[in-house]
Design a protein around this motif. Structure first.
Motif, PDB file in Angstrom:
ATOM      1  N   VAL A   1       0.867  -1.180   0.000  1.00 11.44           N
ATOM      2  CA  VAL A   1       0.000   0.000   0.000  1.00 11.44           C
ATOM      3  C   VAL A   1       0.898   1.223   0.000  1.00 11.44           C
ATOM      4  O   VAL A   1       1.871   1.292   0.759  1.00 11.44           O
ATOM      5  N   LEU A   2       0.593   2.166  -0.858  1.00  8.76           N
ATOM      6  CA  LEU A   2       1.366   3.405  -0.980  1.00  8.76           C
ATOM      7  C   LEU A   2       0.615   4.531  -0.276  1.00  8.76           C
ATOM      8  O   LEU A   2      -0.596   4.690  -0.454  1.00  8.76           O
ATOM      9  N   MET A   3       1.321   5.320   0.519  1.00  8.76           N
ATOM     10  CA  MET A   3       0.678   6.426   1.229  1.00  8.76           C
ATOM     11  C   MET A   3       1.673   7.565   1.417  1.00  8.76           C
ATOM     12  O   MET A   3       2.893   7.359   1.329  1.00  8.76           O
ATOM     13  N   LEU A   4       1.176   8.762   1.674  1.00  4.78           N
ATOM     14  CA  LEU A   4       2.043   9.898   1.962  1.00  4.78           C
ATOM     15  C   LEU A   4       2.557   9.784   3.396  1.00  4.78           C
ATOM     16  O   LEU A   4       1.826   9.369   4.292  1.00  4.78           O
ATOM     17  N   HIS A   5       3.789  10.194   3.625  1.00  2.00           N
ATOM     18  CA  HIS A   5       4.366  10.053   4.968  1.00  2.00           C
ATOM     19  C   HIS A   5       3.636  10.911   5.989  1.00  2.00           C
ATOM     20  O   HIS A   5       3.632  10.610   7.182  1.00  2.00           O
ATOM     21  N   CYS A   6       2.993  11.975   5.519  1.00  4.56           N
ATOM     22  CA  CYS A   6       2.273  12.862   6.438  1.00  4.56           C
ATOM     23  C   CYS A   6       0.779  12.548   6.466  1.00  4.56           C
ATOM     24  O   CYS A   6      -0.034  13.384   6.860  1.00  4.56           O
ATOM     25  N   ALA A   7       0.412  11.339   6.063  1.00  2.63           N
ATOM     26  CA  ALA A   7      -0.988  10.922   6.162  1.00  2.63           C
ATOM     27  C   ALA A   7      -1.446  11.009   7.610  1.00  2.63           C
ATOM     28  O   ALA A   7      -0.652  10.919   8.553  1.00  2.63           O
ATOM     29  N   PHE A   8      -2.757  11.169   7.787  1.00  3.55           N
ATOM     30  CA  PHE A   8      -3.328  11.290   9.123  1.00  3.55           C
ATOM     31  C   PHE A   8      -2.993  10.043   9.934  1.00  3.55           C
ATOM     32  O   PHE A   8      -3.012   8.916   9.417  1.00  3.55           O
ATOM     33  N   GLN A   9      -2.675  10.244  11.213  1.00  4.26           N
ATOM     34  CA  GLN A   9      -2.201   9.136  12.035  1.00  4.26           C
ATOM     35  C   GLN A   9      -3.217   8.003  12.119  1.00  4.26           C
ATOM     36  O   GLN A   9      -2.852   6.821  12.161  1.00  4.26           O
ATOM     37  N   ALA A  10      -4.520   8.337  12.141  1.00  5.16           N
ATOM     38  CA  ALA A  10      -5.543   7.291  12.211  1.00  5.16           C
ATOM     39  C   ALA A  10      -5.512   6.404  10.972  1.00  5.16           C
ATOM     40  O   ALA A  10      -5.791   5.199  11.060  1.00  5.16           O
ATOM     41  N   VAL A  11      -5.175   6.965   9.824  1.00  4.93           N
ATOM     42  CA  VAL A  11      -5.059   6.164   8.601  1.00  4.93           C
ATOM     43  C   VAL A  11      -3.875   5.211   8.726  1.00  4.93           C
ATOM     44  O   VAL A  11      -3.962   4.032   8.356  1.00  4.93           O
TER      45      VAL A  11
ATOM     46  N   GLU B   1       5.945   4.648   2.129  1.00  7.69           N
ATOM     47  CA  GLU B   1       5.580   6.027   2.417  1.00  7.69           C
ATOM     48  C   GLU B   1       6.280   6.972   1.443  1.00  7.69           C
ATOM     49  O   GLU B   1       7.488   6.871   1.227  1.00  7.69           O
ATOM     50  N   VAL B   2       5.494   7.880   0.878  1.00  5.89           N
ATOM     51  CA  VAL B   2       6.026   8.915  -0.012  1.00  5.89           C
ATOM     52  C   VAL B   2       6.447  10.090   0.864  1.00  5.89           C
ATOM     53  O   VAL B   2       5.604  10.728   1.508  1.00  5.89           O
ATOM     54  N   ARG B   3       7.731  10.369   0.920  1.00  5.36           N
ATOM     55  CA  ARG B   3       8.203  11.476   1.755  1.00  5.36           C
ATOM     56  C   ARG B   3       8.114  12.772   0.960  1.00  5.36           C
ATOM     57  O   ARG B   3       8.830  12.989  -0.006  1.00  5.36           O
ATOM     58  N   LEU B   4       7.205  13.636   1.401  1.00 10.05           N
ATOM     59  CA  LEU B   4       6.974  14.887   0.685  1.00 10.05           C
ATOM     60  C   LEU B   4       7.862  15.991   1.241  1.00 10.05           C
ATOM     61  O   LEU B   4       8.123  16.040   2.446  1.00 10.05           O
ATOM     62  N   PRO B   5       8.321  16.875   0.378  1.00  8.80           N
ATOM     63  CA  PRO B   5       9.149  17.985   0.851  1.00  8.80           C
ATOM     64  C   PRO B   5       8.305  19.016   1.602  1.00  8.80           C
ATOM     65  O   PRO B   5       7.123  19.196   1.320  1.00  8.80           O
ATOM     66  N   PHE B   6       8.906  19.644   2.604  1.00 13.09           N
ATOM     67  CA  PHE B   6       8.282  20.779   3.282  1.00 13.09           C
ATOM     68  C   PHE B   6       9.390  21.629   3.891  1.00 13.09           C
ATOM     69  O   PHE B   6      10.286  21.093   4.525  1.00 13.09           O
TER      70      PHE B   6
ATOM     71  N   GLU C   1       7.477  19.203  -7.250  1.00 12.37           N
ATOM     72  CA  GLU C   1       8.272  18.551  -6.205  1.00 12.37           C
ATOM     73  C   GLU C   1       7.521  17.343  -5.638  1.00 12.37           C
ATOM     74  O   GLU C   1       8.115  16.288  -5.391  1.00 12.37           O
ATOM     75  N   ILE C   2       6.220  17.488  -5.437  1.00  8.71           N
ATOM     76  CA  ILE C   2       5.405  16.399  -4.900  1.00  8.71           C
ATOM     77  C   ILE C   2       5.278  15.274  -5.926  1.00  8.71           C
ATOM     78  O   ILE C   2       5.431  14.091  -5.597  1.00  8.71           O
ATOM     79  N   ILE C   3       5.010  15.640  -7.164  1.00 11.13           N
ATOM     80  CA  ILE C   3       4.854  14.638  -8.224  1.00 11.13           C
ATOM     81  C   ILE C   3       6.132  13.823  -8.382  1.00 11.13           C
ATOM     82  O   ILE C   3       6.091  12.596  -8.535  1.00 11.13           O
TER      83      ILE C   3
ATOM     84  N   THR D   1      -3.281  17.805   2.904  1.00 12.46           N
ATOM     85  CA  THR D   1      -2.653  17.204   4.069  1.00 12.46           C
ATOM     86  C   THR D   1      -2.993  18.019   5.314  1.00 12.46           C
ATOM     87  O   THR D   1      -3.275  19.217   5.242  1.00 12.46           O
ATOM     88  N   SER D   2      -2.949  17.347   6.461  1.00 14.51           N
ATOM     89  CA  SER D   2      -3.338  17.994   7.705  1.00 14.51           C
ATOM     90  C   SER D   2      -2.187  18.778   8.326  1.00 14.51           C
ATOM     91  O   SER D   2      -2.280  19.988   8.527  1.00 14.51           O
ATOM     92  N   MET D   3      -1.100  18.074   8.654  1.00 11.18           N
ATOM     93  CA  MET D   3       0.067  18.721   9.257  1.00 11.18           C
ATOM     94  C   MET D   3       1.320  18.150   8.634  1.00 11.18           C
ATOM     95  O   MET D   3       1.609  16.959   8.847  1.00 11.18           O
ATOM     96  N   PRO D   4       2.060  18.946   7.875  1.00 11.07           N
ATOM     97  CA  PRO D   4       1.750  20.311   7.479  1.00 11.07           C
ATOM     98  C   PRO D   4       0.635  20.348   6.438  1.00 11.07           C
ATOM     99  O   PRO D   4       0.407  19.359   5.737  1.00 11.07           O
ATOM    100  N   SER D   5      -0.060  21.467   6.359  1.00  8.82           N
ATOM    101  CA  SER D   5      -1.201  21.579   5.458  1.00  8.82           C
ATOM    102  C   SER D   5      -0.762  22.077   4.084  1.00  8.82           C
ATOM    103  O   SER D   5      -0.215  23.179   3.960  1.00  8.82           O
ATOM    104  N   VAL D   6      -1.018  21.239   3.072  1.00  7.62           N
ATOM    105  CA  VAL D   6      -0.684  21.575   1.684  1.00  7.62           C
ATOM    106  C   VAL D   6      -1.758  20.955   0.791  1.00  7.62           C
ATOM    107  O   VAL D   6      -2.163  19.812   1.012  1.00  7.62           O
ATOM    108  N   VAL D   7      -2.210  21.692  -0.217  1.00  7.13           N
ATOM    109  CA  VAL D   7      -3.114  21.126  -1.218  1.00  7.13           C
ATOM    110  C   VAL D   7      -2.282  20.293  -2.189  1.00  7.13           C
ATOM    111  O   VAL D   7      -1.331  20.785  -2.797  1.00  7.13           O
ATOM    112  N   ILE D   8      -2.647  19.021  -2.308  1.00  9.95           N
ATOM    113  CA  ILE D   8      -1.903  18.068  -3.117  1.00  9.95           C
ATOM    114  C   ILE D   8      -2.487  18.040  -4.544  1.00  9.95           C
ATOM    115  O   ILE D   8      -3.711  18.112  -4.704  1.00  9.95           O
TER     116      ILE D   8
END
Length: 451
Positions: A135-145, A162-167, A174-176, A202-209
Motif C-alpha cells: 500500500v502506498l501512502m504519503l508520509h504525512c498521512a493522518f495518524q488514524a489512517v 511512504e512517499v516522503r513529501l518535501p516541506f 516537487e510532490i509529483i 494534508t493535515s500537518m503540514p497543510s498543503v493542497v496536493i
C-alpha cells in the motif's frame, strides 16, 4: 441503471433541486450571531481540526433529535431513511457523482479509511493479494489512517511504502517527483501496489496536493485502487469526484461544510470493488450495499447526517454560496499568513496556490522549537495564557539538508492557521502579538510553563 434499490431514493437519473442563492446576503452581525455560542475572547484559528457549526444548523439538528425522542418508532420507520436519502442526493450533485448509491454517509474520514482498508486486508487474508504486495501512502498521512493500515493491512501480510513529501514545498512538481520515485520503489522485487492513499489536503503540514495528477499517475502505473483522503476538502476546495478519478473519496462534512460533528461522505465509484466494501459496524442491513448499511448501524443519533439541507440553506446566504465562502477563506488566510510572516520575519510553508483555507507560517527561530514536546508546550501556552487556539508543527530536519532560515537561525516550527467565516483580523493580531511578546521577552519553548 439495473437493480436500483428503492432505499436509495429516486432513480439516479433525476437530480435534486438546489436551493437558490439568497438575493439578500448575510450581514457580518448575523454571522457573529450564528457563531455566538463560541467561547468569547478566544482567537479560534483552528477550524481545520474540529470545524464549526452555525446556530441555525444547530437548531435544525435539535429539531431532528426531538422528532426522534418524541416518537422513535415513527421516526425510524417513516422519517430517518428519507432524511438520509435527501442529504445523500444533495451531496451526489455537489460532488458530481453519477449515482446516489455511490454516496454513503459515515461518521468521519477515519471510519471511511477503516471501510476501505478492511476490504484490502480481506484480500490479503483470503490470498487474493500476495504477501508483501504493498500500500502506498504519503508520509504525512493522518495518524488514524496509518493505524488502520497497521491494523488491517500489515497484520494480513501487506507492506507499506511512504512517499516522503518535501516541506516547505515550492511547487506541485516537487510532490509529483517524490510520488513517482516511491511508486518505483513500491514495485521493486515484483511487488504490486494494491492501493494508493492520497491526501487531497494534508493535515500537518497543510498543503493542497495535486490529487488529479497523482491519480492519473496511479492509473498509468497499473495501481489497482486509489483512495483519496480528503478530510479537509469539501467546503474549502472544489470537489468533483469524476475529475479526480479515484475509486474512493472521503471528506468530512463537519470541518469546512458547517455540519455538526460528526459526519462525512464516502464516495465509492461504481465497480466490482465497490460491492465488496462494508461498514465496520455490522447491523441488520449488512449485505445491502454500503449506503444502506451505513444508514442504520444501530440506535444512535443520526441528526448530523440529516442537516445537510439546512447547511445548504446557510451557505447560500453568502455571496457566491459555497464558492464565495471558499474564495473568501482562501484569500483571507493567505493575507493573514503574509501578515504574520512579515511581522515575524519568517516564511510561508507553501505558495498561496497550494493552500485552501489553511496555511503554514514559520515561527521565529529564537523560540527554539526543537521537538514535538516543545510544539505541544507552545500550543498549550498560547491557549492558556493568550487565549489563542492554533496547531503547532515541528519540522524534523533531514540529514544533510539545510532548512529555511530567518535572521537568527533555522526555522523549525510552524503554525497552521485556518480561516472560516467567523474569523476576524483581531484573531490573527492576537496570535501575532503573542509570539512577538514571547520573542521580545527572550522566552524559548522549554521556558514556557503549562498551566
Amino acid at each position: 441503471m439495473e437493480h436500483e434499490d428503492p432505499r436509495n431514493g429516486e432513480s439516479s437519473h433525476r437530480s435534486s433541486k438546489k436551493p437558490k442563492i439568497s438575493s439578500k446576503f448575510i450581514l457580518e452581525s448575523e454571522i457573529r450571531d450564528e457563531f455566538s455560542h463560541h467561547q468569547p475572547r478566544v482567537a479560534r484559528i483552528n477550524n481545520g481540526s474540529f470545524g464549526s457549526c452555525p446556530g441555525s444548523v444547530l437548531a435544525a439538528q435539535r429539531q431532528w433529535q426531538l422528532r426522534f425522542l418524541r416518537q422513535p418508532d415513527t421516526f425510524y420507520f417513516n422519517t430517518l431513511r428519507n432524511g438520509i436519502i435527501a442529504s445523500r442526493k444533495i451531496l451526489k450533485d455537489f460532488i458530481n457523482a453519477d449515482h446516489v448509491d455511490e454516496v454513503s454517509l459515515v461518521d468521519n474520514a477515519t471510519t471511511a479509511a477503516a471501510i476501505v482498508l478492511q476490504q484490502i486486508g480481506r484480500s490479503f487474508a483470503e490470498g487474493k493479494f500476495q504477501k508483501n504486495d504493498t500500500v502506498l501512502m504519503l508520509h504525512c498521512a493522518f495518524q488514524a489512517v496509518k493505524k488502520s493500515i497497521q491494523a488491517y493491512v500489515s497484520r494480513a501480510g501487506g507492506s507499506v511504502i511512504e512517499v516522503r513529501l518535501p516541506f516547505p514545498v515550492n511547487s506541485e512538481e516537487e510532490i509529483i517527483s517524490e510520488f513517482k520515485k516511491s511508486i518505483e520503489k513500491g514495485k521493486s522485487n515484483l511487488r504490486k501496489i494494491r492501493l494508493a492513499i492520497i491526501d487531497h489536503i494534508t493535515s500537518m503540514p497543510s498543503v493542497v496536493i495535486p490529487v488529479k495528477e497523482l491519480v492519473r499517475i496511479c492509473r498509468a502505473e497499473g495501481i489497482e485502487q486509489v483512495f483519496v483522503d480528503a478530510a479537509h476538502a469539501i467546503g474549502s476546495v472544489k470537489v468533483d469526484v469524476k475529475e479526480v478519478g479515484a475509486d474512493f473519496y472521503v471528506s468530512n462534512l463537519h470541518k469546512w461544510f458547517f455540519c455538526p460533528p460528526s459526519v462525512a461522505f464516502l464516495y465509492c465509484k461504481k465497480s466490482n470493488i465497490s460491492s465488496d466494501v462494508h461498514h465496520p459496524v455490522v447491523s441488520h442491513e449488512y449485505g445491502n450495499g454500503l449506503p444502506i448499511e451505513s444508514s442504520w448501524i444501530g440506535t444512535r443519533d443520526y441528526s448530523s447526517q440529516l442537516v445537510v439541507p439546512a447547511v445548504l440553506e446557510f451557505v447560500n446566504l453568502f455571496e457566491g454560496g459555497i464558492d464565495g465562502i471558499m474564495k473568501r477563506n482562501h484569500d483571507e488566510v493567505v493575507k493573514m499568513g503574509n501578515m504574520l510572516a512579515e511581522s515575524w520575519g519568517t516564511n510561508l510553508g507553501s505558495p498561496p496556490e497550494m493552500c485552501a483555507a489553511m496555511i503554514m507560517v514559520g515561527l521565529p527561530s529564537r523560540l527554539s522549537l526543537n521537538n514535538e514536546d516543545d510544539a505541544a508546550r507552545l500550543r498549550s501556552h498560547l491557549r492558556d495564557c493568550y487565549e489563542v487556539e492554533v496547531p503547532i508543527f515541528y519540522q524534523v530536519s533531514k540529514d544533510g539538508e539545510e532548512g529555511v532560515r530567518d535572521k537568527d537561525g533555522f526555522i523549525t516550527g510552524y503554525v497552521r492557521i485556518s480561516h472560516q467565516v467567523y474569523n476576524t483580523l483581531e484573531d490573527y493580531e492576537k496570535l501575532r502579538d503573542a509570539i512577538n511578546r514571547l520573542v521580545e521577552d527572550g522566552k524559548t519553548c522549554k521556558m514556557l510553563c503549562i498551566e
